[in-house]
Write an enzyme that holds these catalytic residues in place. Structure first.
Site, PDB file in Angstrom:
ATOM      1  N   ALA A 197       1.083  -0.893   0.565  1.00 34.55           N
ATOM      2  CA  ALA A 197      -0.137  -0.125   0.150  1.00 34.55           C
ATOM      3  C   ALA A 197       0.545   1.176   0.218  1.00 34.55           C
ATOM      4  O   ALA A 197       0.739   2.394  -0.528  1.00 34.55           O
ATOM      5  CB  ALA A 197      -0.850   0.119   1.559  1.00 34.55           C
ATOM      6  N   GLN A 201       4.078 -13.455  -2.042  1.00 33.59           N
ATOM      7  CA  GLN A 201       4.836 -12.108  -1.661  1.00 33.59           C
ATOM      8  C   GLN A 201       5.674 -13.018  -0.244  1.00 33.59           C
ATOM      9  O   GLN A 201       7.028 -12.345  -0.246  1.00 33.59           O
ATOM     10  CB  GLN A 201       3.670 -10.977  -1.001  1.00 33.59           C
ATOM     11  CG  GLN A 201       3.183 -10.252  -2.549  1.00 33.59           C
ATOM     12  CD  GLN A 201       2.321 -10.970  -3.047  1.00 33.59           C
ATOM     13  OE1 GLN A 201       1.465 -12.339  -2.669  1.00 33.59           O
ATOM     14  NE2 GLN A 201       0.891 -10.182  -3.221  1.00 33.59           N
ATOM     15  N   ASP A 226      -3.830  -2.729   3.505  1.00 30.37           N
ATOM     16  CA  ASP A 226      -4.001  -2.169   2.821  1.00 30.37           C
ATOM     17  C   ASP A 226      -5.139  -0.627   3.014  1.00 30.37           C
ATOM     18  O   ASP A 226      -5.103   0.042   1.859  1.00 30.37           O
ATOM     19  CB  ASP A 226      -4.608  -2.771   1.813  1.00 30.37           C
ATOM     20  CG  ASP A 226      -3.370  -3.641   1.012  1.00 30.37           C
ATOM     21  OD1 ASP A 226      -2.649  -4.962   1.790  1.00 30.37           O
ATOM     22  OD2 ASP A 226      -2.559  -2.836   0.158  1.00 30.37           O
ATOM     23  N   ASN A 239      -6.430  -6.211   4.331  1.00 28.21           N
ATOM     24  CA  ASN A 239      -5.238  -6.704   3.734  1.00 28.21           C
ATOM     25  C   ASN A 239      -4.782  -7.806   3.223  1.00 28.21           C
ATOM     26  O   ASN A 239      -6.394  -8.342   2.763  1.00 28.21           O
ATOM     27  CB  ASN A 239      -4.259  -7.085   5.030  1.00 28.21           C
ATOM     28  CG  ASN A 239      -2.822  -7.223   4.986  1.00 28.21           C
ATOM     29  OD1 ASN A 239      -1.962  -6.569   4.346  1.00 28.21           O
ATOM     30  ND2 ASN A 239      -2.527  -8.579   5.431  1.00 28.21           N
TER      31      ASN A 239
HETATM   32  O1  MRU Z   1      -1.198  -7.446  -3.544  1.00 26.47           O
HETATM   33  P1  MRU Z   1      -0.170  -6.416  -3.145  1.00 26.47           P
HETATM   34  O2  MRU Z   1       1.437  -7.415  -2.911  1.00 26.47           O
HETATM   35  O3  MRU Z   1       0.247  -5.455  -2.740  1.00 26.47           O
HETATM   36  O4  MRU Z   1      -0.484  -6.505  -1.007  1.00 26.47           O
HETATM   37  C1  MRU Z   1       0.251  -6.257  -0.201  1.00 26.47           C
HETATM   38  C2  MRU Z   1      -0.351  -6.004   1.091  1.00 26.47           C
HETATM   39  O5  MRU Z   1      -1.239  -6.950   1.268  1.00 26.47           O
HETATM   40  C3  MRU Z   1      -0.041  -6.203   2.114  1.00 26.47           C
HETATM   41  O6  MRU Z   1       0.949  -6.869   3.366  1.00 26.47           O
HETATM   42  C4  MRU Z   1      -0.043  -4.545   2.672  1.00 26.47           C
HETATM   43  O7  MRU Z   1      -0.345  -3.470   1.865  1.00 26.47           O
HETATM   44  C5  MRU Z   1       0.581  -3.955   3.252  1.00 26.47           C
HETATM   45  S1  MRU Z   1       2.094  -3.117   3.477  1.00 26.47           S
HETATM   46  C6  MRU Z   1       3.183  -2.689   4.152  1.00 26.47           C
END
Ligand code: MRU
Length: 367
Positions: free
Chosen positions: A55, A201, A242, A252
């Site tokens: 995010a 991830q 997010d 999230n």
């Molecule tokens: O789809 P992504 O990889 O953008 O999702 C990211 C996440 O869900 C993270 O856990 C979230 O952005 C928090 S990051 C500080």
């Protein structure tokens, strides 16, 4: 964060001042490659295709995307178009809309010939503030880890989901910031890293950055967390967010909700780490109101990895002909969250908790 002995932020202006450098996260963990964004479209593609993700980093990239657009055309129409294009890239992370609104507000008040410089300055300020906020989140969260260690006299086992580390922000990360700070202060920490299908991830990014920082960690399949909690092998969960509603519900990465349920059932504290930029003060009921991104079925049906010779391959892992669904986020209701760790401190995941830490924002939102 240091890679090959050099400190990097995840996004920074290119040396010639005419582009932006990012780390192409789709190539990690096998290849650490910088990519140059030169246009609005480059920035939009980088966000949509998840070369940058997380995010806070999505918000920072969008801000630079506006600056790149202004270099070609700084008219009112071009500003509105840049905000529209970037705003349509990913729906769930609210930092994207927050950053775009902030840059647009700043630029709209200026004459077109002043906008290029102001856009770069605003994007850089967004990045600097993100680093500062994440560092503060780290300090508050590290205290919780030190308390657990003081009580148990054992390494603290933290479970995390997705990547909420350095790579998801401009630097430090949110959920990983407390871990880095505790580790650097000599508190022994071990991290259970959920692999986080379908984009992995956790396995590809969180494990990569924890390894680069020297933090002990173990990658587990997404379904292992509940079992580990039942057997007393998780002391605390730290995840990112997010979008967090004013009532403390948290969107999230898909699978976060199931970890929160397992944590509740086993009495394991479940903390969500987030900067103020991730709070959506306009929303209350996250399950009903937060838009959840549906991504390509191919992310479920196919996997990419390295073979023993070092060659990268993408292979199908689902029976040909079967349909696949891919909701990318879920919402964890506030009642399952032990606390929110923010740059201003730790609060209850509730309207009162957030309003207590952020009376300035909560009051404006209520008006
Ligand atoms: O789809 P992504 O990889 O953008 O999702 C990211 C996440 O869900 C993270 O856990 C979230 O952005 C928090 S990051 C500080």
């Amino acid at each position: 964060m240091k890679i090959h002995g050099r400190h990097y932020r995840t996004i920074f202006p290119a040396e010639d001042g005419e582009g932006v450098s990012i780390i192409d996260q789709t190539k990690l963990p096998f290849d650490f490659a910088l990519e140059r964004l030169a246009t609005l479209d480059d920035a939009a593609v980088a966000i949509r295709d998840m070369k940058v993700r997380g995010a806070p980093l999505i918000g920072a990239t969008a801000a630079y995307g506006v600056a790149l657009a202004m270099m070609r055309d700084a008219s009112d129409a071009a500003l509105a178009e840049a905000v529209r294009v970037l705003g349509a890239t990913r729906p769930t992370a609210v930092n994207l809309h927050w950053a775009l609104a902030r840059v647009e507000r700043r630029l709209a008040a200026l004459a077109p010939n002043q906008r290029i410089r102001a856009a770069w300055t605003e994007a850089e300020a967004i990045c600097d503030e993100d680093v500062e906020q994440n560092h503060a989140i780290g300090t508050h969260g590290a205290r919780l880890l030190a308390e657990i260690h003081a009580r148990t006299k054992k390494p603290v086992n933290v479970l995390t989901h997705c990547n909420a580390g350095w790579l998801a922000t401009v630097d430090w990360g949110t959920a990983m910031a407390p871990i880095y700070q505790a580790h650097d202060a000599g508190v022994p920490v071990h991290v259970w890293v959920d692999e986080t299908r379908p984009r992995n991830q956790g396995a590809a990014l969180t494990a990569y950055e924890l390894g680069a920082h020297g933090v002990p960690h173990t990658v587990i399949v997404d379904n292992a967390g509940g079992h580990l909690m039942q057997h007393g092998r998780v002391d605390i969960c730290f995840v990112g967010s997010d979008r967090t509603t004013a009532a403390g519900d948290v969107a999230n990465k898909i699978g976060t909700y199931l970890k929160a349920l397992a944590a509740k059932d086993n009495g394991v504290p479940f903390y969500v780490t987030l900067p103020v930029t991730t709070i959506d003060w306009t929303l209350g009921d996250g399950v009903a109101e937060i838009p959840i991104e549906e991504r390509s079925a191919r992310e479920v049906t196919h996997l990419t990895g390295e073979d023993e010779s070092g060659a990268i391959h993408t292979v199908r892992v689902v029976a040909p002909g079967s349909e696949a669904g891919n909701p990318a986020f879920d919402v964890t209701p506030a009642r399952l969250v032990t606390g929110l760790i923010t740059e201003r401190g730790v609060c209850a995941a509730s309207r009162e908790g957030l309003a207590g830490l952020y009376p300035d924002y909560a009051k404006t939102a209520a008006e």
